[in-house]
Design a protein around this motif. Structure first.
Motif, PDB file in Angstrom:
ATOM      1  N   SER A 124       0.792  -1.062  -0.006  1.00  0.00           N
ATOM      2  CA  SER A 124      -0.112   0.137   0.009  1.00  0.00           C
ATOM      3  C   SER A 124       0.809   1.322   0.055  1.00  0.00           C
ATOM      4  CB  SER A 124      -0.908   0.049   1.295  1.00  0.00           C
ATOM      5  OG  SER A 124      -2.096  -0.839   1.038  1.00  0.00           O
ATOM      6  N   VAL A 127       1.729   1.723  -3.499  1.00  0.00           N
ATOM      7  CA  VAL A 127       0.560   2.312  -4.377  1.00  0.00           C
ATOM      8  C   VAL A 127       0.391   3.818  -3.953  1.00  0.00           C
ATOM      9  CG1 VAL A 127      -1.940   2.163  -4.165  1.00  0.00           C
ATOM     10  CG2 VAL A 127      -0.778   0.092  -4.072  1.00  0.00           C
ATOM     11  N   LEU A 142      -3.169  -4.713  -9.126  1.00  0.00           N
ATOM     12  CA  LEU A 142      -2.043  -5.656  -8.621  1.00  0.00           C
ATOM     13  C   LEU A 142      -2.266  -6.795  -9.249  1.00  0.00           C
ATOM     14  CD1 LEU A 142      -2.904  -5.193  -4.547  1.00  0.00           C
ATOM     15  CD2 LEU A 142      -1.197  -3.830  -6.166  1.00  0.00           C
ATOM     16  N   ALA A 156      -5.663  -5.458  -1.574  1.00  0.00           N
ATOM     17  CA  ALA A 156      -6.710  -5.285  -2.377  1.00  0.00           C
ATOM     18  C   ALA A 156      -8.023  -5.279  -1.427  1.00  0.00           C
ATOM     19  CB  ALA A 156      -7.007  -6.040  -3.608  1.00  0.00           C
ATOM     20  N   VAL A 162      -7.077   0.192  -5.095  1.00  0.00           N
ATOM     21  CA  VAL A 162      -6.809  -0.936  -6.064  1.00  0.00           C
ATOM     22  C   VAL A 162      -8.075  -1.240  -6.789  1.00  0.00           C
ATOM     23  CG1 VAL A 162      -6.034  -3.387  -6.230  1.00  0.00           C
ATOM     24  CG2 VAL A 162      -5.037  -1.946  -4.469  1.00  0.00           C
TER      25      VAL A 162
END
Length: 255
Positions: A124, A127, A142, A156, A162
């Motif tokens: 994360s 991300v 992902l 996720a 995501v």
């Protein structure tokens, strides 16, 4: 559940043959700082200017080094389709040291179970960094393999940024199943002769996604074992890459 036929494999090969190796062996090395140590990324950029979707690729239990070319094939296919790919090393240096000392499958499994929270947190963090890039369209997926599939699924379920999840021969960590209220659109690819991660694990992930209200598809490869897509000479590998790229194109770039 979809079962793969020879005709569907040949159709996939036609599209996969059109993918050219983009940025092979020239990925950009990046690092994201976290409280659990730095997260290493290799970025493969699609050609062209403007904002692009991205896909984070999560390695299996043996790390990136076991099959680097296998992960790179997915990265190259994604970039050829106009999607940036980020190969993440979600293990911390402490993980590497600890796993070197574990000699049994049972020991590794127990260690993995205790690290899913930390690993999903590290993903994360990556991300966050990727979505903050000026070239990001803020659409990100992902792609996880084996253990990386479990980490991707856990991430996720907890991170609604995501937008799409593809898992190859993986599932959802058992400890996280009770808390799952959300999952993005899911594609699961699994061999029915997999003795490392039984097909039932992939089936359960797909059921879990559907209960959470997500669109989810399971593609079943008859007679195929764990890591069925590692061999470049096997038509199944091209079929798997084709399906993954089409999935992300639809979920991250369509419209």
């Amino acid at each position: 559940m979809r079962t793969i036929s020879r005709r569907s494999i040949l159709g996939g090969l036609a599209l996969a043959a059109g993918f050219r190796p983009a940025n092979a062996d020239t990925g950009e090395k990046l690092s994201v700082a976290t409280s659990d140590g730095g997260v290493a990324l290799t970025r493969y950029a699609a050609e062209g200017q403007g904002k692009r979707a991205g896909v984070v690729i999560l390695h299996g239990a043996r790390g990136i080094e076991l099959r680097p070319r296998a992960y790179e094939r997915y990265a190259n296919a994604l970039t050829a389709a106009g999607i940036d790919a980020y190969l993440i090393r979600y293990y911390s240096p402490a993980d590497d040291l600890a796993l070197e000392k574990i000699t049994t499958p049972e020991g590794r499994k127990a260690y993995h179970a205790g690290r899913f929270d930390a690993w999903s947190g590290r993903v994360s963090a990556a991300v966050t960094a990727i979505l903050a890039r000026p070239d990001s369209s803020r659409r990100l997926g992902l792609l996880g393999f084996s253990l990386g599939g479990y980490v991707a699924a856990a991430t996720a379920a907890r991170d609604d940024r995501v937008a799409a999840l593809a898992v190859l021969y993986g599932g959802m960590p058992e400890k996280i199943v009770p808390e799952v209220k959300h999952l993005p659109p899911l594609l699961e690819l699994h061999g029915d002769a997999d003795h490392n991660v039984p097909l039932a694990q992939g089936e359960e992930l797909v059921k879990l996604a559907k209960v959470a209200g997500a669109e989810a598809e399971l593609v079943r490869y008859p007679g195929k074992a764990h890591g069925f897509d590692f061999s470049e000479s096997d038509p199944i590998a091209a079929d798997a890459i084709d399906r993954v790229v089409r999935f992300f194109q639809t979920r991250l770039t369509a419209g």
